[in-house]
Design a protein around this motif. Structure first.
Motif, PDB file in Angstrom:
ATOM      1  N   SER A 121      13.698   5.008 -15.938  1.00  0.00           N
ATOM      2  CA  SER A 121      14.051   4.549 -14.595  1.00  0.00           C
ATOM      3  C   SER A 121      13.450   5.468 -13.538  1.00  0.00           C
ATOM      4  O   SER A 121      13.225   6.659 -13.781  1.00  0.00           O
ATOM      5  CB  SER A 121      15.572   4.459 -14.400  1.00  0.00           C
ATOM      6  N   VAL A 122      13.194   4.887 -12.377  1.00  0.00           N
ATOM      7  CA  VAL A 122      12.718   5.632 -11.217  1.00  0.00           C
ATOM      8  C   VAL A 122      13.428   5.068  -9.991  1.00  0.00           C
ATOM      9  O   VAL A 122      13.625   3.860  -9.871  1.00  0.00           O
ATOM     10  CB  VAL A 122      11.175   5.559 -11.067  1.00  0.00           C
ATOM     11  N   THR A 123      13.844   5.974  -9.104  1.00  0.00           N
ATOM     12  CA  THR A 123      14.582   5.597  -7.907  1.00  0.00           C
ATOM     13  C   THR A 123      13.828   6.064  -6.669  1.00  0.00           C
ATOM     14  O   THR A 123      13.399   7.218  -6.606  1.00  0.00           O
ATOM     15  CB  THR A 123      15.992   6.225  -7.923  1.00  0.00           C
ATOM     16  N   TYR A 124      13.690   5.143  -5.720  1.00  0.00           N
ATOM     17  CA  TYR A 124      13.014   5.426  -4.459  1.00  0.00           C
ATOM     18  C   TYR A 124      13.992   5.202  -3.305  1.00  0.00           C
ATOM     19  O   TYR A 124      14.845   4.323  -3.362  1.00  0.00           O
ATOM     20  CB  TYR A 124      11.844   4.460  -4.241  1.00  0.00           C
ATOM     21  N   ARG A 125      13.827   5.987  -2.240  1.00  0.00           N
ATOM     22  CA  ARG A 125      14.536   5.755  -0.977  1.00  0.00           C
ATOM     23  C   ARG A 125      13.466   5.442   0.055  1.00  0.00           C
ATOM     24  O   ARG A 125      12.447   6.112   0.117  1.00  0.00           O
ATOM     25  CB  ARG A 125      15.325   6.988  -0.541  1.00  0.00           C
ATOM     26  N   ILE A 159       8.745   6.720   2.434  1.00  0.00           N
ATOM     27  CA  ILE A 159       9.332   6.494   1.121  1.00  0.00           C
ATOM     28  C   ILE A 159       9.397   7.837   0.395  1.00  0.00           C
ATOM     29  O   ILE A 159       8.573   8.720   0.649  1.00  0.00           O
ATOM     30  CB  ILE A 159       8.532   5.443   0.314  1.00  0.00           C
ATOM     31  N   ARG A 160      10.395   7.996  -0.470  1.00  0.00           N
ATOM     32  CA  ARG A 160      10.544   9.240  -1.237  1.00  0.00           C
ATOM     33  C   ARG A 160      11.103   8.922  -2.623  1.00  0.00           C
ATOM     34  O   ARG A 160      11.941   8.029  -2.768  1.00  0.00           O
ATOM     35  CB  ARG A 160      11.494  10.179  -0.501  1.00  0.00           C
ATOM     36  N   ILE A 161      10.641   9.647  -3.623  1.00  0.00           N
ATOM     37  CA  ILE A 161      11.202   9.518  -4.972  1.00  0.00           C
ATOM     38  C   ILE A 161      12.489  10.331  -5.025  1.00  0.00           C
ATOM     39  O   ILE A 161      12.490  11.530  -4.745  1.00  0.00           O
ATOM     40  CB  ILE A 161      10.216   9.995  -6.050  1.00  0.00           C
ATOM     41  N   GLU A 162      13.572   9.665  -5.402  1.00  0.00           N
ATOM     42  CA  GLU A 162      14.890  10.305  -5.471  1.00  0.00           C
ATOM     43  C   GLU A 162      15.249  10.774  -6.876  1.00  0.00           C
ATOM     44  O   GLU A 162      15.930  11.781  -7.022  1.00  0.00           O
ATOM     45  CB  GLU A 162      15.973   9.330  -4.982  1.00  0.00           C
ATOM     46  N   ARG A 214       0.859  -1.191   0.000  1.00  0.00           N
ATOM     47  CA  ARG A 214       0.000   0.000   0.000  1.00  0.00           C
ATOM     48  C   ARG A 214       0.890   1.235   0.000  1.00  0.00           C
ATOM     49  O   ARG A 214       1.630   1.481   0.950  1.00  0.00           O
ATOM     50  CB  ARG A 214      -0.915  -0.019   1.223  1.00  0.00           C
ATOM     51  N   THR A 215       0.838   1.997  -1.083  1.00  0.00           N
ATOM     52  CA  THR A 215       1.725   3.136  -1.267  1.00  0.00           C
ATOM     53  C   THR A 215       0.929   4.422  -1.386  1.00  0.00           C
ATOM     54  O   THR A 215      -0.032   4.489  -2.136  1.00  0.00           O
ATOM     55  CB  THR A 215       2.592   2.943  -2.533  1.00  0.00           C
ATOM     56  N   VAL A 216       1.371   5.423  -0.645  1.00  0.00           N
ATOM     57  CA  VAL A 216       0.772   6.747  -0.710  1.00  0.00           C
ATOM     58  C   VAL A 216       1.915   7.735  -0.914  1.00  0.00           C
ATOM     59  O   VAL A 216       2.862   7.765  -0.120  1.00  0.00           O
ATOM     60  CB  VAL A 216       0.018   7.092   0.592  1.00  0.00           C
ATOM     61  N   LEU A 217       1.843   8.519  -1.990  1.00  0.00           N
ATOM     62  CA  LEU A 217       2.840   9.550  -2.233  1.00  0.00           C
ATOM     63  C   LEU A 217       2.153  10.907  -2.290  1.00  0.00           C
ATOM     64  O   LEU A 217       1.086  11.043  -2.879  1.00  0.00           O
ATOM     65  CB  LEU A 217       3.595   9.307  -3.540  1.00  0.00           C
ATOM     66  N   ILE A 218       2.798  11.894  -1.679  1.00  0.00           N
ATOM     67  CA  ILE A 218       2.299  13.258  -1.693  1.00  0.00           C
ATOM     68  C   ILE A 218       3.182  14.058  -2.630  1.00  0.00           C
ATOM     69  O   ILE A 218       4.406  14.065  -2.488  1.00  0.00           O
ATOM     70  CB  ILE A 218       2.336  13.867  -0.280  1.00  0.00           C
ATOM     71  N   GLY A 219       2.559  14.717  -3.588  1.00  0.00           N
ATOM     72  CA  GLY A 219       3.316  15.468  -4.573  1.00  0.00           C
ATOM     73  C   GLY A 219       3.630  14.589  -5.759  1.00  0.00           C
ATOM     74  O   GLY A 219       3.258  13.415  -5.812  1.00  0.00           O
ATOM     75  N   GLY A 220       4.295  15.158  -6.722  1.00  0.00           N
ATOM     76  CA  GLY A 220       4.669  14.407  -7.922  1.00  0.00           C
ATOM     77  C   GLY A 220       6.125  14.648  -8.246  1.00  0.00           C
ATOM     78  O   GLY A 220       6.707  15.656  -7.855  1.00  0.00           O
ATOM     79  N   GLY A 221       6.722  13.725  -8.916  1.00  0.00           N
ATOM     80  CA  GLY A 221       8.103  13.876  -9.337  1.00  0.00           C
ATOM     81  C   GLY A 221       9.098  13.681  -8.217  1.00  0.00           C
ATOM     82  O   GLY A 221       8.773  13.199  -7.126  1.00  0.00           O
TER      83      GLY A 221
END
Length: 157
Positions: free
Chosen positions: A79-83, A69-72, A45-52
């Protein structure tokens, strides 16, 4: 469903890597690894606030607290990188910077019959139990990416 090789843990570089083939176009795979509502269908279950880059939020599984979690980094369609914070520190931190974290990158490569997807997760040397975390995440990527293949090859995501 396409059968793929298992993930590999490298204790010398503190990294886990898995490359899989998916009989689905790169656009469909990209959606599955970047859009929270689709990530939640196979990974957690993933929730992200904001885009990019910089978008942040949580990821969680049943019976576990959600973790930051954060998009790096993002290279659209490639490609997409997460921390994420995934170390067992006895509490759930407020942000990914409040505790040890690892970084994972999804890299997509078009193929004539679909997409080659590679995930590489690094940074386990910063966790409380590097060897245990490596093995746990190796198994986790096997399980989660098998779910992704099943989802993408069997549905209209």
């Amino acid at each position: 469903m396409t059968i793929n090789q298992r993930a590999v843990a490298d204790p010398d570089t503190f990294a886990v890597r898995r490359t899989i083939r998916i009989a689905a176009p790169p656009e469909k795979v990209w959606t599955a690894v970047t859009e929270p509502e689709h990530i939640s269908r196979w990974f957690g279950r993933t929730v992200l606030i904001g885009g990019g880059v910089g978008a942040h939020g949580t990821i969680g599984w049943p019976d576990e607290p959600a973790r930051p979690i954060r998009i790096e980094a993002i290279h659209p369609s490639r490609s997409v990188t997460y921390r994420w914070c995934n170390d067992d520190i006895g509490r759930v931190p407020d942000t990914v910077d409040d505790a040890p974290s690892t970084v994972f990158t999804f890299t997509l490569e078009p193929t004539p019959d679909g997409t080659l997807l590679t995930v590489e997760e690094t940074g386990f040397e910063m966790t409380a139990d590097p060897a245990g975390s490596l093995e746990s995440h190796r198994q986790g990527w096997d399980d989660e990416l098998d779910k992704l293949v099943s989802l993408l090859e069997g549905s209209s995501l």
